[in-house]
Design an enzyme around this catalytic site. Structure first.
Site, short mmCIF file in Angstrom:
data_model
loop_
_atom_site.label_atom_id
_atom_site.label_comp_id
_atom_site.label_asym_id
_atom_site.label_seq_id
_atom_site.Cartn_x
_atom_site.Cartn_y
_atom_site.Cartn_z
N ASP A 244 0.84 -1.20 0.00
CA ASP A 244 0.00 0.00 0.00
C ASP A 244 0.88 1.25 0.00
O ASP A 244 0.61 2.22 -0.71
CB ASP A 244 -0.92 -0.03 1.23
CG ASP A 244 -1.59 -1.38 1.36
OD1 ASP A 244 -2.27 -1.78 0.42
OD2 ASP A 244 -1.40 -2.05 2.40
N HIS B 227 -4.45 -3.46 6.27
CA HIS B 227 -4.22 -3.76 4.85
C HIS B 227 -5.54 -4.20 4.25
O HIS B 227 -5.85 -5.38 4.15
CB HIS B 227 -3.15 -4.84 4.68
CG HIS B 227 -3.07 -5.33 3.26
ND1 HIS B 227 -2.66 -4.53 2.22
CD2 HIS B 227 -3.38 -6.52 2.68
CE1 HIS B 227 -2.72 -5.19 1.08
NE2 HIS B 227 -3.15 -6.41 1.34
P1 NDP Z 1 -1.07 -15.97 -3.49
O1 NDP Z 1 0.32 -16.43 -3.36
O2 NDP Z 1 -1.44 -15.13 -4.64
O3 NDP Z 1 -1.53 -15.18 -2.17
C1 NDP Z 1 -1.23 -15.65 -0.89
C2 NDP Z 1 -1.86 -14.77 0.15
O4 NDP Z 1 -1.33 -13.46 0.07
C3 NDP Z 1 -3.37 -14.61 0.03
O5 NDP Z 1 -3.93 -14.70 1.33
C4 NDP Z 1 -3.53 -13.22 -0.50
O6 NDP Z 1 -4.73 -12.61 -0.04
C5 NDP Z 1 -2.38 -12.54 0.18
N1 NDP Z 1 -2.04 -11.21 -0.32
C6 NDP Z 1 -1.66 -10.17 0.46
N2 NDP Z 1 -1.44 -9.09 -0.26
C7 NDP Z 1 -1.70 -9.41 -1.52
C8 NDP Z 1 -1.67 -8.68 -2.72
N3 NDP Z 1 -1.37 -7.42 -2.78
N4 NDP Z 1 -1.97 -9.30 -3.84
C9 NDP Z 1 -2.30 -10.59 -3.82
N5 NDP Z 1 -2.35 -11.33 -2.70
C10 NDP Z 1 -2.07 -10.75 -1.56
O7 NDP Z 1 -2.08 -17.20 -3.43
P2 NDP Z 1 -1.99 -18.63 -4.10
O8 NDP Z 1 -3.35 -19.18 -3.96
O9 NDP Z 1 -1.30 -18.60 -5.41
O10 NDP Z 1 -1.01 -19.41 -3.14
C11 NDP Z 1 -1.29 -19.62 -1.80
C12 NDP Z 1 -0.58 -20.89 -1.42
O11 NDP Z 1 -0.66 -21.00 -0.02
C13 NDP Z 1 -1.19 -22.15 -2.01
O12 NDP Z 1 -0.15 -22.89 -2.62
C14 NDP Z 1 -1.75 -22.88 -0.79
O13 NDP Z 1 -1.62 -24.28 -0.90
C15 NDP Z 1 -0.86 -22.35 0.26
N6 NDP Z 1 -1.35 -22.38 1.64
C16 NDP Z 1 -0.43 -22.76 2.54
C17 NDP Z 1 -0.72 -22.86 3.85
C18 NDP Z 1 0.35 -23.32 4.74
O14 NDP Z 1 1.52 -23.24 4.38
N7 NDP Z 1 0.03 -23.78 5.91
C19 NDP Z 1 -2.05 -22.53 4.36
C20 NDP Z 1 -2.97 -22.09 3.34
C21 NDP Z 1 -2.60 -22.03 2.02
P3 NDP Z 1 -6.06 -12.57 -0.94
O15 NDP Z 1 -6.53 -14.00 -1.01
O16 NDP Z 1 -6.97 -11.69 -0.16
O17 NDP Z 1 -5.68 -12.00 -2.26
#
Ligand code: NDP
Length: 328
Positions: free
Chosen positions: A161, A189
């Site tokens: 931001d 955020h």
């Molecule tokens: P991303 O890598 O795109 O995003 C991950 C997180 O970052 C989301 O919560 C997203 O929020 C957040 N975020 C914060 N700021 C931003 C921004 N400016 N733009 C976009 N995202 C932002 O998500 P993916 O789905 O590609 O990957 C997530 C991974 O996490 C998956 O591989 C999943 O399996 C894994 N995961 C792992 C966990 C663990 O390690 N225990 C638990 C849960 C999931 P928002 O959704 O609001 O955009």
């Protein structure tokens, strides 16, 4: 040579992870003389673990001299063992028909478990940055689940931001973005955040005086920064990932290596500064030195700003109230 630092990244096979890991391994966070060991966490799901193996193959193929070790995990208790740094990126995204309270509850579960694991096995000096949304509240949950670690070790990402606001201001003024100092983004955020350029300077001159357009501030600048994430999804068909990873890198780099007196925005637990209740993870202006951040104090808050700061605070308090029963 320096001893390697252990860096954990969760959600390592996700979009942001893909833009983040290679830069950590390249020395963009901790410096070009600092070897790193990556400890990568993904959900136990077979597809996610396989994707993580693929990312690790690519990391190997970069032959980064600073990357001296790398492990894959599905349990935070092993992923966080002895870590110096944690990027908590993985979070449960909002699914179709999912209500805000379901989203909060799903994430509360993830961040309670991760906070407990940090409490049990991470270095006592671990620096934690939460990126996964709702980032401020997820950081709050992890902090509250880690009572043996200092609360100040837990932070949330407001830097994207901050960087977005910097670029909007630079474009408006036709000035180099790197010359702007003393910008603040207060609060959560989320679209309620308050980008505040009342104290900002560019090449020593007042940004507010140069722009001199309160209507633009209120009706264009603040909403543009607040809704930028949605605008990128609309244009790209995917959420912002490279810019989010870049902001995570800026945040951790500055925390570890210092800001030389410059202000940056970090979401950090309040100690009551600016009337924000203790422990609320709130975007504040900070400076960093010797691995510690310090909130810039004594700034004058006018009526317009107070209103915005309270609005974003109230949203955070509501989120906190929504997870209270899940924290023991
Ligand atoms: P991303 O890598 O795109 O995003 C991950 C997180 O970052 C989301 O919560 C997203 O929020 C957040 N975020 C914060 N700021 C931003 C921004 N400016 N733009 C976009 N995202 C932002 O998500 P993916 O789905 O590609 O990957 C997530 C991974 O996490 C998956 O591989 C999943 O399996 C894994 N995961 C792992 C966990 C663990 O390690 N225990 C638990 C849960 C999931 P928002 O959704 O609001 O955009």
């Amino acid at each position: 040579a320096k001893a390697p630092m252990r860096v954990a990244v969760t959600g390592a096979a996700g979009q942001i992870g893909y833009s983040l890991l290679f830069r950590i391994a390249n020395g963009d966070v901790l410096g070009k003389d600092q070897p790193v060991i990556l400890q990568l966490l993904e959900i136990p799901d077979e597809k996610a673990q396989k994707a993580l193996q693929g990312v690790m193959m690519e990391l190997e193929d970069c032959a980064f001299p600073l990357l001296v070790g790398m492990t894959a995990h599905s349990d935070p208790m092993t992923a966080f063992k002895d870590i110096d740094i944690a990027f908590l990126v993985g979070a449960r995204p909002r699914g179709p028909g999912m209500e805000r309270k379901d989203l909060l509850a799903a994430n509360a579960q993830i961040f309670t478990a991760q906070g407990k694991a940090l409490n049990a096995v991470a270095k006592r000096t671990v620096k934690v940055l939460v990126v996964g949304n709702p980032a401020n509240t997820n950081a709050y949950i992890a902090m509250k689940s880690a009572p043996d670690l200092p609360a100040k070790n837990f932070t949330a990402m407001l830097r994207l931001d901050h960087n977005r606001a910097l670029s909007q201001l630079a474009a408006k003024m036709g000035k180099p973005v790197g010359d702007i100092e003393k910008l603040v983004v207060w609060g959560n955020h989320s679209p309620t955040m308050y980008p505040d350029h009342r104290f900002a300077t560019v090449g020593g001159e007042s940004v507010k005086a140069l722009i001199n357009d309160p209507v633009w501030n209120k009706e264009v600048h603040i909403p543009t920064v607040g809704k930028r994430g949605a605008a990128i999804i609309e244009a790209r068909g995917l959420s912002s990932a490279a810019s989010a990873a870049n902001a995570a890198i800026d945040h951790m780099h500055d925390w570890v290596l210092g800001t030389n007196g410059k202000w940056v925005t970090m979401g950090v637990p309040s100690n009551g500064e600016y009337g924000i209740p203790k422990d609320v993870i709130y975007g504040f202006p900070v400076t960093c030195e010797n691995g510690e951040y310090k909130i810039v104090e004594g700034l004058e808050i006018d009526e317009f700003s107070r209103e915005r700061m309270d609005h974003t605070l109230n949203e955070l308090l509501e989120e906190q109230a929504g997870v209270k029963h899940l924290l023991s």
